[in-house]
Design a protein around this motif. Structure first.
Motif, PDB file in Angstrom:
ATOM      1  N   THR A  48       7.490 -13.878   3.752  1.00 21.79           N
ATOM      2  CA  THR A  48       6.912 -14.212   2.452  1.00 21.79           C
ATOM      3  C   THR A  48       5.584 -13.481   2.359  1.00 21.79           C
ATOM      4  O   THR A  48       4.702 -13.683   3.204  1.00 21.79           O
ATOM      5  CB  THR A  48       6.695 -15.730   2.302  1.00 21.79           C
ATOM      6  N   ILE A  49       5.454 -12.619   1.368  1.00 22.06           N
ATOM      7  CA  ILE A  49       4.241 -11.821   1.200  1.00 22.06           C
ATOM      8  C   ILE A  49       3.445 -12.342   0.017  1.00 22.06           C
ATOM      9  O   ILE A  49       3.949 -12.404  -1.106  1.00 22.06           O
ATOM     10  CB  ILE A  49       4.564 -10.329   0.981  1.00 22.06           C
ATOM     11  N   VAL A  50       2.200 -12.725   0.268  1.00 23.49           N
ATOM     12  CA  VAL A  50       1.275 -13.133  -0.783  1.00 23.49           C
ATOM     13  C   VAL A  50       0.312 -11.977  -1.007  1.00 23.49           C
ATOM     14  O   VAL A  50      -0.489 -11.651  -0.140  1.00 23.49           O
ATOM     15  CB  VAL A  50       0.496 -14.406  -0.397  1.00 23.49           C
ATOM     16  N   SER A  51       0.438 -11.341  -2.166  1.00 18.84           N
ATOM     17  CA  SER A  51      -0.403 -10.188  -2.469  1.00 18.84           C
ATOM     18  C   SER A  51      -0.433 -10.011  -3.974  1.00 18.84           C
ATOM     19  O   SER A  51       0.485 -10.444  -4.679  1.00 18.84           O
ATOM     20  CB  SER A  51       0.157  -8.923  -1.803  1.00 18.84           C
ATOM     21  N   ASN A  52      -1.487  -9.383  -4.482  1.00 21.31           N
ATOM     22  CA  ASN A  52      -1.568  -9.187  -5.930  1.00 21.31           C
ATOM     23  C   ASN A  52      -0.322  -8.502  -6.463  1.00 21.31           C
ATOM     24  O   ASN A  52       0.202  -8.848  -7.516  1.00 21.31           O
ATOM     25  CB  ASN A  52      -2.811  -8.364  -6.282  1.00 21.31           C
ATOM     26  N   ASN A  53       0.178  -7.539  -5.723  1.00 21.37           N
ATOM     27  CA  ASN A  53       1.408  -6.837  -6.086  1.00 21.37           C
ATOM     28  C   ASN A  53       2.074  -6.349  -4.797  1.00 21.37           C
ATOM     29  O   ASN A  53       1.494  -6.461  -3.721  1.00 21.37           O
ATOM     30  CB  ASN A  53       1.106  -5.655  -7.010  1.00 21.37           C
ATOM     31  N   LEU A  54       3.279  -5.831  -4.924  1.00 16.43           N
ATOM     32  CA  LEU A  54       4.002  -5.353  -3.739  1.00 16.43           C
ATOM     33  C   LEU A  54       3.945  -3.837  -3.662  1.00 16.43           C
ATOM     34  O   LEU A  54       4.959  -3.142  -3.654  1.00 16.43           O
ATOM     35  CB  LEU A  54       5.445  -5.863  -3.765  1.00 16.43           C
ATOM     36  N   GLY A  55       2.741  -3.309  -3.600  1.00 17.07           N
ATOM     37  CA  GLY A  55       2.523  -1.880  -3.426  1.00 17.07           C
ATOM     38  C   GLY A  55       3.060  -1.055  -4.570  1.00 17.07           C
ATOM     39  O   GLY A  55       3.174  -1.512  -5.712  1.00 17.07           O
ATOM     40  N   GLU A  56       3.397   0.173  -4.278  1.00 16.61           N
ATOM     41  CA  GLU A  56       4.032   1.084  -5.216  1.00 16.61           C
ATOM     42  C   GLU A  56       5.360   1.531  -4.617  1.00 16.61           C
ATOM     43  O   GLU A  56       5.639   1.281  -3.446  1.00 16.61           O
ATOM     44  CB  GLU A  56       3.115   2.278  -5.500  1.00 16.61           C
ATOM     45  N   SER A  57       6.169   2.183  -5.396  1.00 15.50           N
ATOM     46  CA  SER A  57       7.495   2.568  -4.928  1.00 15.50           C
ATOM     47  C   SER A  57       7.406   3.425  -3.665  1.00 15.50           C
ATOM     48  O   SER A  57       6.869   4.530  -3.684  1.00 15.50           O
ATOM     49  CB  SER A  57       8.230   3.348  -6.027  1.00 15.50           C
ATOM     50  N   GLY A  58       7.891   2.898  -2.568  1.00 15.31           N
ATOM     51  CA  GLY A  58       7.898   3.629  -1.306  1.00 15.31           C
ATOM     52  C   GLY A  58       6.544   3.763  -0.647  1.00 15.31           C
ATOM     53  O   GLY A  58       6.413   4.476   0.356  1.00 15.31           O
ATOM     54  N   LYS A  59       5.526   3.051  -1.158  1.00 15.88           N
ATOM     55  CA  LYS A  59       4.177   3.155  -0.592  1.00 15.88           C
ATOM     56  C   LYS A  59       3.625   1.756  -0.318  1.00 15.88           C
ATOM     57  O   LYS A  59       3.850   0.836  -1.096  1.00 15.88           O
ATOM     58  CB  LYS A  59       3.246   3.886  -1.553  1.00 15.88           C
ATOM     59  N   GLY A  60       2.883   1.639   0.760  1.00 17.46           N
ATOM     60  CA  GLY A  60       2.299   0.350   1.098  1.00 17.46           C
ATOM     61  C   GLY A  60       3.380  -0.701   1.256  1.00 17.46           C
ATOM     62  O   GLY A  60       4.402  -0.480   1.912  1.00 17.46           O
ATOM     63  N   LEU A  61       3.169  -1.857   0.638  1.00 16.04           N
ATOM     64  CA  LEU A  61       4.159  -2.927   0.715  1.00 16.04           C
ATOM     65  C   LEU A  61       5.493  -2.531   0.089  1.00 16.04           C
ATOM     66  O   LEU A  61       6.523  -3.130   0.387  1.00 16.04           O
ATOM     67  CB  LEU A  61       3.622  -4.192   0.041  1.00 16.04           C
ATOM     68  N   GLY A  62       5.475  -1.518  -0.781  1.00 15.34           N
ATOM     69  CA  GLY A  62       6.717  -1.029  -1.364  1.00 15.34           C
ATOM     70  C   GLY A  62       7.677  -0.505  -0.313  1.00 15.34           C
ATOM     71  O   GLY A  62       8.900  -0.613  -0.457  1.00 15.34           O
ATOM     72  N   LYS A  63       7.136   0.063   0.759  1.00 15.57           N
ATOM     73  CA  LYS A  63       7.983   0.559   1.850  1.00 15.57           C
ATOM     74  C   LYS A  63       8.615  -0.608   2.597  1.00 15.57           C
ATOM     75  O   LYS A  63       9.811  -0.582   2.938  1.00 15.57           O
ATOM     76  CB  LYS A  63       7.151   1.416   2.800  1.00 15.57           C
ATOM     77  N   LEU A  64       7.840  -1.655   2.829  1.00 13.68           N
ATOM     78  CA  LEU A  64       8.349  -2.851   3.491  1.00 13.68           C
ATOM     79  C   LEU A  64       9.417  -3.522   2.628  1.00 13.68           C
ATOM     80  O   LEU A  64      10.434  -3.997   3.137  1.00 13.68           O
ATOM     81  CB  LEU A  64       7.195  -3.817   3.755  1.00 13.68           C
ATOM     82  N   LEU A  65       9.193  -3.523   1.324  1.00 11.47           N
ATOM     83  CA  LEU A  65      10.162  -4.080   0.378  1.00 11.47           C
ATOM     84  C   LEU A  65      11.501  -3.355   0.475  1.00 11.47           C
ATOM     85  O   LEU A  65      12.568  -3.979   0.539  1.00 11.47           O
ATOM     86  CB  LEU A  65       9.612  -3.967  -1.047  1.00 11.47           C
ATOM     87  N   ASN A  66      11.449  -2.026   0.487  1.00  7.31           N
ATOM     88  CA  ASN A  66      12.678  -1.233   0.516  1.00  7.31           C
ATOM     89  C   ASN A  66      13.440  -1.370   1.824  1.00  7.31           C
ATOM     90  O   ASN A  66      14.631  -1.046   1.889  1.00  7.31           O
ATOM     91  CB  ASN A  66      12.362   0.231   0.231  1.00  7.31           C
ATOM     92  N   GLN A  67      12.766  -1.853   2.862  1.00  4.96           N
ATOM     93  CA  GLN A  67      13.448  -2.118   4.131  1.00  4.96           C
ATOM     94  C   GLN A  67      14.185  -3.456   4.114  1.00  4.96           C
ATOM     95  O   GLN A  67      14.924  -3.768   5.046  1.00  4.96           O
ATOM     96  CB  GLN A  67      12.438  -2.127   5.287  1.00  4.96           C
ATOM     97  N   GLY A  68      13.968  -4.265   3.084  1.00  6.69           N
ATOM     98  CA  GLY A  68      14.609  -5.570   3.004  1.00  6.69           C
ATOM     99  C   GLY A  68      13.972  -6.625   3.877  1.00  6.69           C
ATOM    100  O   GLY A  68      14.594  -7.656   4.167  1.00  6.69           O
ATOM    101  N   LYS A  69      12.726  -6.409   4.288  1.00  2.49           N
ATOM    102  CA  LYS A  69      12.066  -7.362   5.178  1.00  2.49           C
ATOM    103  C   LYS A  69      11.362  -8.492   4.426  1.00  2.49           C
ATOM    104  O   LYS A  69      10.935  -9.468   5.046  1.00  2.49           O
ATOM    105  CB  LYS A  69      11.061  -6.639   6.082  1.00  2.49           C
ATOM    106  N   ILE A  70      11.220  -8.344   3.111  1.00  6.41           N
ATOM    107  CA  ILE A  70      10.507  -9.342   2.319  1.00  6.41           C
ATOM    108  C   ILE A  70      11.510 -10.281   1.655  1.00  6.41           C
ATOM    109  O   ILE A  70      12.327  -9.855   0.846  1.00  6.41           O
ATOM    110  CB  ILE A  70       9.611  -8.683   1.253  1.00  6.41           C
ATOM    111  N   LYS A  71      11.422 -11.546   1.993  1.00  3.56           N
ATOM    112  CA  LYS A  71      12.291 -12.567   1.390  1.00  3.56           C
ATOM    113  C   LYS A  71      11.723 -13.032   0.049  1.00  3.56           C
ATOM    114  O   LYS A  71      12.467 -13.246  -0.919  1.00  3.56           O
ATOM    115  CB  LYS A  71      12.430 -13.758   2.334  1.00  3.56           C
ATOM    116  N   LYS A  72      10.398 -13.200   0.000  1.00  2.00           N
ATOM    117  CA  LYS A  72       9.762 -13.738  -1.205  1.00  2.00           C
ATOM    118  C   LYS A  72       8.405 -13.083  -1.413  1.00  2.00           C
ATOM    119  O   LYS A  72       7.679 -12.832  -0.445  1.00  2.00           O
ATOM    120  CB  LYS A  72       9.589 -15.259  -1.091  1.00  2.00           C
TER     121      LYS A  72
END
Length: 228
Positions: A48-72
């Motif tokens: 579960t990631i608490v952040s203002n946003n989830l990065g940008e596409s393929g950058k920052g948290l966006g990379k973690l998102l695309n790996q499927g590691k973020i549930k919420k």
């Protein structure tokens, strides 16, 4: 007494699957890019990631998102990354949208040891659905729970080896609040100095909140994210 770690991998040793992680930054500004990059290499999931946003596409948290590691994701500005909407529509991620001030205050409340607070923001909108509502002095309020994390990953400008932190302009954003609201606080900075070298009047986060510090290996420039 030093809290300096030799690598991001060492600093993140305590992070595990299922953790709630507070991540500083507004877009990529003030985001702990080195720690996020190392998290993409770590065998964790269901975060579960608490952040203002989830990065940008393929950058920052966006990379973690695309790996499927973020549930919420819990944040206020998910549209900075179009991948978030795609994954939400596909049922691959849960999202909790909070107004930006509510997000900040909920984290502050968590750091202050409060259970939550009442606010007028969101009353009468879809964001109030399922939340307790009460009237105070004739004004309707909704109850917002405080936010705390298992881990906070934050970005500062400088630290001393004890963990006192100085921030740089608007890159400060959510980072100081998050440093108060997690069990483990891991920080990346541009420079680590010896105790006594920081101006005490400039210290925003005292060392008692900080558990680990590393030097940043990825920084945001006009050309984008670069390794240093």
């Amino acid at each position: 007494m030093t809290k300096r770690k030799q690598s991001a991998a060492e600093a993140l040793e305590g992070v595990k699957s299922g953790d709630t992680i507070l991540v500083g930054g507004f877009g990529l500004i003030g985001a702990p890019l080195t720690l996020i990059e190392e998290l993409t290499e770590k065998d964790v999931s269901g975060l579960t990631i608490v952040s203002n946003n989830l990065g940008e596409s393929g950058k920052g948290l966006g990379k973690l998102l695309n790996q499927g590691k973020i549930k919420k994701g819990i944040g206020s500005y998910f549209t900075s990354n179009r991948d978030v909407g795609d994954k939400y529509q596909a049922g691959e991620i849960e999202l909790e949208l909070l107004p930006q001030g509510t997000l900040a205050e909920s984290i502050r409340a968590g750091g202050a040891g409060l259970g939550g607070y009442y606010t007028t923001t969101g009353v009468g909108t879809a964001l109030a659905e399922g939340k307790e509502e009460r009237e105070i002095d004739g004004v309707p309020y909704i109850f917002e729970k405080a936010i705390r994390g298992d881990v906070a990953l934050i970005r500062a400008h400088k630290a001393d080896t004890l963990g006192n932190l100085v921030y740089y302009k608007t890159a400060r954003n959510f980072n100081p609040l998050m440093a108060t609201a997690a069990k483990i606080v891991i920080v990346e900075v541009d420079e680590i100095v010896e105790p006594g070298e920081l101006n005490p009047e400039e210290v925003v986060t005292p060392h008692l909140f900080v558990d680990a510090i590393i030097e940043a290996k990825q920084v945001l420039t006009k050309e984008g994210v670069v390794s240093v």
